[in-house]
Design a protein around this motif. Structure first.
Motif, PDB file in Angstrom:
ATOM      1  N   ALA A   1      59.879  42.878  53.384  1.00 45.14           N
ATOM      2  CA  ALA A   1      60.357  43.183  52.033  1.00 45.14           C
ATOM      3  C   ALA A   1      59.581  42.363  51.004  1.00 45.14           C
ATOM      4  O   ALA A   1      59.138  42.887  49.971  1.00 45.14           O
ATOM      5  CB  ALA A   1      61.856  42.892  51.930  1.00 45.14           C
ATOM      6  N   GLN A   2      59.386  41.080  51.308  1.00 42.95           N
ATOM      7  CA  GLN A   2      58.670  40.211  50.366  1.00 42.95           C
ATOM      8  C   GLN A   2      57.224  40.675  50.153  1.00 42.95           C
ATOM      9  O   GLN A   2      56.700  40.604  49.036  1.00 42.95           O
ATOM     10  CB  GLN A   2      58.687  38.768  50.884  1.00 42.95           C
ATOM     11  N   ASP A   3      56.582  41.177  51.197  1.00 42.99           N
ATOM     12  CA  ASP A   3      55.225  41.723  51.063  1.00 42.99           C
ATOM     13  C   ASP A   3      55.216  42.930  50.129  1.00 42.99           C
ATOM     14  O   ASP A   3      54.388  43.027  49.206  1.00 42.99           O
ATOM     15  CB  ASP A   3      54.685  42.175  52.431  1.00 42.99           C
ATOM     16  N   LEU A   4      56.136  43.861  50.387  1.00 44.45           N
ATOM     17  CA  LEU A   4      56.185  45.092  49.574  1.00 44.45           C
ATOM     18  C   LEU A   4      56.513  44.767  48.117  1.00 44.45           C
ATOM     19  O   LEU A   4      55.925  45.333  47.192  1.00 44.45           O
ATOM     20  CB  LEU A   4      57.217  46.069  50.163  1.00 44.45           C
ATOM     21  N   PHE A   5      57.449  43.822  47.911  1.00 43.33           N
ATOM     22  CA  PHE A   5      57.816  43.437  46.537  1.00 43.33           C
ATOM     23  C   PHE A   5      56.618  42.805  45.818  1.00 43.33           C
ATOM     24  O   PHE A   5      56.426  43.004  44.616  1.00 43.33           O
ATOM     25  CB  PHE A   5      58.977  42.429  46.524  1.00 43.33           C
TER      26      PHE A   5
ATOM     27  N   LEU B   1      51.599  35.509  44.676  1.00 39.62           N
ATOM     28  CA  LEU B   1      51.756  36.930  45.029  1.00 39.62           C
ATOM     29  C   LEU B   1      50.451  37.476  45.617  1.00 39.62           C
ATOM     30  O   LEU B   1      50.460  38.239  46.584  1.00 39.62           O
ATOM     31  CB  LEU B   1      52.168  37.750  43.803  1.00 39.62           C
ATOM     32  N   ALA B   2      49.325  37.069  45.003  1.00 42.35           N
ATOM     33  CA  ALA B   2      48.021  37.553  45.480  1.00 42.35           C
ATOM     34  C   ALA B   2      47.768  37.098  46.917  1.00 42.35           C
ATOM     35  O   ALA B   2      47.299  37.871  47.759  1.00 42.35           O
ATOM     36  CB  ALA B   2      46.909  37.056  44.562  1.00 42.35           C
ATOM     37  N   LEU B   3      48.115  35.830  47.216  1.00 43.83           N
ATOM     38  CA  LEU B   3      47.935  35.317  48.579  1.00 43.83           C
ATOM     39  C   LEU B   3      48.784  36.107  49.577  1.00 43.83           C
ATOM     40  O   LEU B   3      48.400  36.312  50.717  1.00 43.83           O
ATOM     41  CB  LEU B   3      48.329  33.833  48.644  1.00 43.83           C
ATOM     42  N   ARG B   4      49.944  36.551  49.102  1.00 43.12           N
ATOM     43  CA  ARG B   4      50.870  37.259  49.988  1.00 43.12           C
ATOM     44  C   ARG B   4      50.295  38.617  50.421  1.00 43.12           C
ATOM     45  O   ARG B   4      50.477  39.049  51.549  1.00 43.12           O
ATOM     46  CB  ARG B   4      52.204  37.431  49.261  1.00 43.12           C
ATOM     47  N   ILE B   5      49.619  39.302  49.504  1.00 46.09           N
ATOM     48  CA  ILE B   5      49.190  40.685  49.814  1.00 46.09           C
ATOM     49  C   ILE B   5      47.735  40.797  50.266  1.00 46.09           C
ATOM     50  O   ILE B   5      47.349  41.788  50.876  1.00 46.09           O
ATOM     51  CB  ILE B   5      49.391  41.623  48.602  1.00 46.09           C
ATOM     52  N   ILE B   6      46.927  39.784  49.964  1.00 51.40           N
ATOM     53  CA  ILE B   6      45.475  39.989  50.028  1.00 51.40           C
ATOM     54  C   ILE B   6      44.995  40.434  51.416  1.00 51.40           C
ATOM     55  O   ILE B   6      44.089  41.259  51.532  1.00 51.40           O
ATOM     56  CB  ILE B   6      44.709  38.730  49.538  1.00 51.40           C
ATOM     57  N   ASN B   7      45.624  39.915  52.468  1.00 49.68           N
ATOM     58  CA  ASN B   7      45.211  40.307  53.827  1.00 49.68           C
ATOM     59  C   ASN B   7      46.323  41.023  54.593  1.00 49.68           C
ATOM     60  O   ASN B   7      46.424  40.908  55.809  1.00 49.68           O
ATOM     61  CB  ASN B   7      44.697  39.089  54.601  1.00 49.68           C
TER      62      ASN B   7
ATOM     63  N   VAL C   1      39.596  38.730  53.313  1.00 49.25           N
ATOM     64  CA  VAL C   1      39.269  37.949  52.113  1.00 49.25           C
ATOM     65  C   VAL C   1      39.567  36.478  52.400  1.00 49.25           C
ATOM     66  O   VAL C   1      40.652  36.136  52.888  1.00 49.25           O
ATOM     67  CB  VAL C   1      40.086  38.432  50.895  1.00 49.25           C
ATOM     68  N   ASN C   2      38.634  35.604  52.112  1.00 49.77           N
ATOM     69  CA  ASN C   2      38.803  34.165  52.313  1.00 49.77           C
ATOM     70  C   ASN C   2      39.728  33.608  51.226  1.00 49.77           C
ATOM     71  O   ASN C   2      39.559  33.915  50.038  1.00 49.77           O
ATOM     72  CB  ASN C   2      37.422  33.492  52.222  1.00 49.77           C
ATOM     73  N   ARG C   3      40.695  32.767  51.632  1.00 50.43           N
ATOM     74  CA  ARG C   3      41.630  32.169  50.657  1.00 50.43           C
ATOM     75  C   ARG C   3      40.880  31.411  49.557  1.00 50.43           C
ATOM     76  O   ARG C   3      41.359  31.310  48.427  1.00 50.43           O
ATOM     77  CB  ARG C   3      42.587  31.197  51.368  1.00 50.43           C
ATOM     78  N   GLU C   4      39.707  30.859  49.897  1.00 49.71           N
ATOM     79  CA  GLU C   4      38.952  30.072  48.911  1.00 49.71           C
ATOM     80  C   GLU C   4      38.444  30.944  47.764  1.00 49.71           C
ATOM     81  O   GLU C   4      38.081  30.440  46.693  1.00 49.71           O
ATOM     82  CB  GLU C   4      37.781  29.370  49.593  1.00 49.71           C
ATOM     83  N   ALA C   5      38.415  32.253  47.992  1.00 50.73           N
ATOM     84  CA  ALA C   5      37.969  33.160  46.923  1.00 50.73           C
ATOM     85  C   ALA C   5      39.049  33.327  45.846  1.00 50.73           C
ATOM     86  O   ALA C   5      38.782  33.832  44.763  1.00 50.73           O
ATOM     87  CB  ALA C   5      37.609  34.527  47.512  1.00 50.73           C
ATOM     88  N   LEU C   6      40.275  32.890  46.179  1.00 52.10           N
ATOM     89  CA  LEU C   6      41.392  33.030  45.233  1.00 52.10           C
ATOM     90  C   LEU C   6      41.651  31.671  44.592  1.00 52.10           C
ATOM     91  O   LEU C   6      42.411  30.853  45.108  1.00 52.10           O
ATOM     92  CB  LEU C   6      42.651  33.535  45.957  1.00 52.10           C
TER      93      LEU C   6
END
Length: 615
Positions: free
Chosen positions: A379-383, A403-409, A415-420
């Motif tokens: 649910a948290q991903d979809l939200f 939020l971006a970290l939650r959905i990016i992969n 996508v590498n976390r360091e890109a965010l």
């Protein structure tokens, strides 16, 4: 008090092994307490040499109270206790343990969490994963299994072995033991020290065990040692109500009791004093489909009563509406809300019903804590997708970092976390981080496009788009494979979220509903403590065992719900049938079995159990 002849056979049995098959509502607690009274008063047995073992502290307390009442309030030194309490008292004498030696639940969880960090294990459903691993560790100990031959249900064998061994080393290092260690150590103590075993055999000359169908391998091995050589072992249970295989309970032990004790007497408490005959007979027809059981005929002492009401609804929504309406009708007829129970296979099922009861201001109490669907990681991903897309200030070119970290992969875009970087993520800066990798730039552009599409959608369309077009369902299938789960378990959570979304026009309205629902669940936790509140009882089939209600509803009696989709083997299916049997036999006067034709937009089949209990 007048007893049936089979009850008297059990009460008046003196020496040697005996098995009492006790059907639902047949008065087994009465039989156990009167047998103890008979041993003391008629047979002159020393009260201190009698041991009564139960599976729960509450059952032991109730048994002790009822026995004391039978003895006109006299306090006699008969031992009433759970397996763990009895075996721990034996270890206390041998090793000088005390209560501080027992590991607390939060310490067990912390041990596994630390091991997960050590071995770089990740689980989206971390709490659930840890609970499952601890349950597996318990089963391995209880079944006395060789770890080399154990196939884990939750992760690779190599990882499970590391978690198991690390957990045990952690306990030993801290000088702690868990409930299963009590059994293992007690078994080893008796096996190695015949003098200590003989002392306890002399103390407990008569052993009575309640709910014997729930015993596991190591408990049984210890009991056999303790009861020898006299074998004054009196076991009471119902193989048809054995529903705890997931905890290591083995109905086969009860089925093999007479092989271990060929001279054992057997009697059947075959009169159901609880249910009407139509309910008892329907349940009997159902359970006869199990092959691994003692054949028994259960008769009801009460009249015929109303037939079992089998009710079909078009959708889950119409099912909950119909049930709430009927509950209100029962109240109009003079029943109390506390006369009514609603039973379901798993705690994922009653969300729609609880929301409907809240809507109609019908008080209810949940015996199990209801997991909040909206707090589930899926649910948290979809939200997160919807919140990023709906953010008026940042969308569509930027997003909050969390939020971006939650959905990016999810699904994996690699996508590498360091890109965010930064608290607000600019998709342009992510693309420039990958400027020399065109395929990565294309992935971010696709994500931007998807977020623009999701922005103006109604919640149900947005969830559907994320699942199908973005590929979130594929991600769930991959994760299920990694976790050795059936994909259906995760997809069903997503289905429930989508079902909830269908009732709202805007994401703001949907999120407001979630907040209100969370508040209601908090209130439920407080209400559960209030004993005298007149309210409907909601609980899983597992939790209903041992209880009774004038009116019982079994909801969602559909294939893949009950029997559960996890039930692949014959033994699993028989356990599912026993669970349904337990649910049916909770009803005293009225039993309603409900199923739906459709759920989550897909057609549903009614449970095979319905056809099995019908005439």
């Amino acid at each position: 008090m007048a007893f049936h002849e089979t009850q008297l056979q059990a009460i008046q049995h003196f020496e040697g092994p005996m098995m009492v098959l006790a059907g639902p509502g047949s008065g087994k607690t009465t039989v156990i307490t009167h047998r103890v009274k008979h041993l003391v008063e008629a047979q002159g047995v020393e009260p201190g040499s009698i041991l009564v073992i139960t599976f729960t502290k509450a059952a032991a307390g109730e048994m002790r109270q009822r026995f004391q009442k039978l003895m006109d309030g006299r306090s006699l030194p008969v031992s009433f206790g759970t397996f763990h309490a009895v075996f721990f008292s034996i270890l206390k004498h041998a090793y000088r343990y005390d209560a501080s030696s027992i590991v607390r639940e939060e310490q067990r969880v912390r041990l596994i969490r630390e091991l997960m960090d050590k071995y770089h294990m990740e689980a989206e459903d971390e709490n659930e994963f840890i609970a499952s691993i601890l349950s597996e560790i318990s089963m391995v100990k209880g079944e006395m299994m060789n770890l080399d031959h154990y196939y884990s249900k939750n992760c690779s064998e190599e990882l499970f072995k590391k978690l198991y061994q690390g957990y045990q080393e952690g306990l030993i290092h801290r000088g702690l033991l868990d409930f299963d260690d009590m059994l293992v150590m007690c078994y080893e103590l008796f096996a190695q020290r015949k003098d200590i075993l003989a002392a306890w055999q002399n103390k407990y000359r008569f052993i009575l065990i309640d709910e014997f169908q729930d015993i596991n391998r190591i408990q049984y091995e210890i009991v056999k040692m303790l009861a020898a050589p006299r074998n004054n072992l009196f076991i009471v249970g119902d193989d048809d109500q054995s529903i705890y295989r997931f905890r290591g309970a083995k109905p086969e032990i009860m089925l093999g009791f007479e092989k271990d004790y060929p001279d054992a007497k057997r009697t059947l408490l075959g009169i159901n004093y609880r249910s009407t005959s139509t309910i008892a007979e329907a349940a009997g027809r159902l359970i006869c489909h199990n092959r691994m059981r003692y054949d028994k005929e259960i008769r009801a002492s009460r009249g015929a009563g109303r037939p079992v009401a089998t009710q079909v609804y078009d959708t889950a929504q119409s099912e909950t509406r119909g049930i709430v309406q009927e509950i209100q009708d029962y109240v109009q007829m003079g029943y109390r809300l506390s006369d009514i129970a609603v039973l379901y296979r798993t705690s994922m099922e009653p969300r729609l019903l609880t929301e409907r009861l809240m809507e109609y201001n019908v008080p209810f109490r949940m015996r199990d804590s209801l997991p909040n669907l909206y707090e589930h990681w899926i649910a948290q991903d979809l939200f997160a997708y919807i919140q990023i897309a709906a953010d008026k200030e940042l969308a569509p070119r930027r997003a909050k970092r969390a939020l971006a970290l939650r959905i990016i992969n999810r699904p994996n875009r690699f996508v590498n976390r360091e890109a965010l970087e930064g608290q607000v993520i600019s998709w342009d800066s992510v693309k420039s981080w990958y400027q020399d990798k065109n395929w990565m730039v294309e992935r971010i552009e696709q994500l931007e496009y998807d977020l623009r599409m999701i922005g103006p959608m109604e919640p149900v369309a947005a969830v559907n788009y994320i699942r199908k077009a973005v590929g979130y369902d594929d991600y769930l299938r991959e994760y299920a494979e990694y976790r050795r789960m059936k994909p259906e378990e995760l997809l069903q959570v997503a289905d429930q979220i989508q079902e909830s979304a269908a009732g709202f026009k805007t994401s703001a309205a949907w999120f407001a509903h979630m907040e209100e629902y969370a508040e209601q669940l908090k209130r439920q936790t407080i209400e559960r403590e209030r004993k005298n509140l007149d309210c409907v009882s909601l609980m899983t089939m597992h939790s209903s065992k041992g209880l009774e209600f004038p009116i019982v509803y079994i909801i969602d009696a559909n294939e893949r719900v009950t029997p559960h989709h996890k039930a692949a083997l014959d033994a699993d299916l028989e356990e599912e049938r026993r669970m349904f049997y337990v649910a049916m036999t909770r009803a005293k006067d009225r039993l309603h079995v409900c199923y739906t034709k459709e759920r989550y937009g897909k057609p549903q089949d009614r449970s095979r159990f319905i056809d099995e209990y019908r005439v």
